[in-house]
Design an enzyme around this catalytic site. Sequence first.
Site, PDB file in Angstrom:
ATOM      1  N   ASP A 167       0.835  -1.195   0.000  1.00 22.91           N
ATOM      2  CA  ASP A 167       0.000   0.000   0.000  1.00 22.91           C
ATOM      3  C   ASP A 167       0.877   1.254   0.000  1.00 22.91           C
ATOM      4  O   ASP A 167       1.621   1.501   0.949  1.00 22.91           O
ATOM      5  CB  ASP A 167      -0.902   0.000   1.242  1.00 22.91           C
ATOM      6  N   TYR A 169       3.119   9.979   0.085  1.00 27.60           N
ATOM      7  CA  TYR A 169       4.190   9.416   0.908  1.00 27.60           C
ATOM      8  C   TYR A 169       5.570   9.723   0.312  1.00 27.60           C
ATOM      9  O   TYR A 169       6.582   9.567   0.993  1.00 27.60           O
ATOM     10  CB  TYR A 169       4.042   7.900   1.052  1.00 27.60           C
ATOM     11  N   LYS A 194      -2.220   5.935  -4.216  1.00 28.64           N
ATOM     12  CA  LYS A 194      -3.307   6.891  -3.983  1.00 28.64           C
ATOM     13  C   LYS A 194      -3.000   8.249  -4.595  1.00 28.64           C
ATOM     14  O   LYS A 194      -1.829   8.634  -4.702  1.00 28.64           O
ATOM     15  CB  LYS A 194      -3.549   7.068  -2.475  1.00 28.64           C
ATOM     16  N   HIS A 241      -7.230   9.686  -2.316  1.00 25.65           N
ATOM     17  CA  HIS A 241      -6.728   9.616  -0.943  1.00 25.65           C
ATOM     18  C   HIS A 241      -7.622  10.312   0.075  1.00 25.65           C
ATOM     19  O   HIS A 241      -7.647   9.936   1.247  1.00 25.65           O
ATOM     20  CB  HIS A 241      -5.320  10.226  -0.896  1.00 25.65           C
TER      21      HIS A 241
END
Length: 297
Positions: free
Chosen positions: A45, A50, A78, A108
Amino acid sequence: MTPAAIPPLAFGTGTSWSTAVDAPLDAALVTAIMTALHTGFRHLDGAESYNNERELGAAVAAAAAEGVMREEVFVTTKLWPTVSDAPGTFARSLTRLGVSYVDLYLLHCPFFTPSTHGVSVRDVWTSLESLHTSGAARQIGVSNFNTPQLRSLLGYARVRPAVNQVELHPYCCDEELLRYCAQEGVAVAGYSPLAPLVRFRGGPLDAVLERVAGEHAKTQAQVLLKWVRQRGALVVATTGKEDRMREVLEVEGDWELTEEEVKEITSVGRKHRRRAFWKKEYAEADAAVEAEMGKET
């Protein structure tokens, strides 16, 4: 092509693994992801926000060279914060990941409007539907949607979201949302499932988790993860330690919490509401819902 079944336990690359936009490649994360794959995880994931899709892609490629092929790995990423250019952002994600498709692409969050980001949630979802139609996003879904937001999306969606990924642990459990997702056939994936242990120690669950873990000869972390699974949700968990990875995978073993234990953990958690992420945004969304309800009355 028939969508792949979603593996119930995902190795997450958020929280402590997140990094700055222009940071050098994080070799420790690449190693951790490869270890997760060799340990038995088959769901990874990630997310644009990130800033470590390169690491995820590098690990997938390295694992493939060692026998864990891309087709065996379920890759989620995402879209956020560059929601104003979903096709371009998705293309850049594919490049960073080094793949030709992702198994699941999530919006997201719903916390934006045309005035803040130049597009509406509906605009972005339409773009995700086009990516799904192209085959490059095998499944699409959302994250951090509450019930009113999800209900609104389902009112116009041509492709229904496969997943709604939300913070889920006994201190943060939206019962209405769980029921609504089950009713509408939207899978729930729970992130930050260990928050009562790593973020909110000292709460009323401490003693309950210790007792229940002892009764099952399991760790408190495993009890929390099993609670999420027995609430019908997928799990997104992260760690850099191989023994902890194995601990997570053992949650799918042949053991169950009793119905009474699930109810007790749920009941005690409800008395100590805590949210680790998106606190401001959820507070504003809840206030908007209350305002609308006030107008109706």
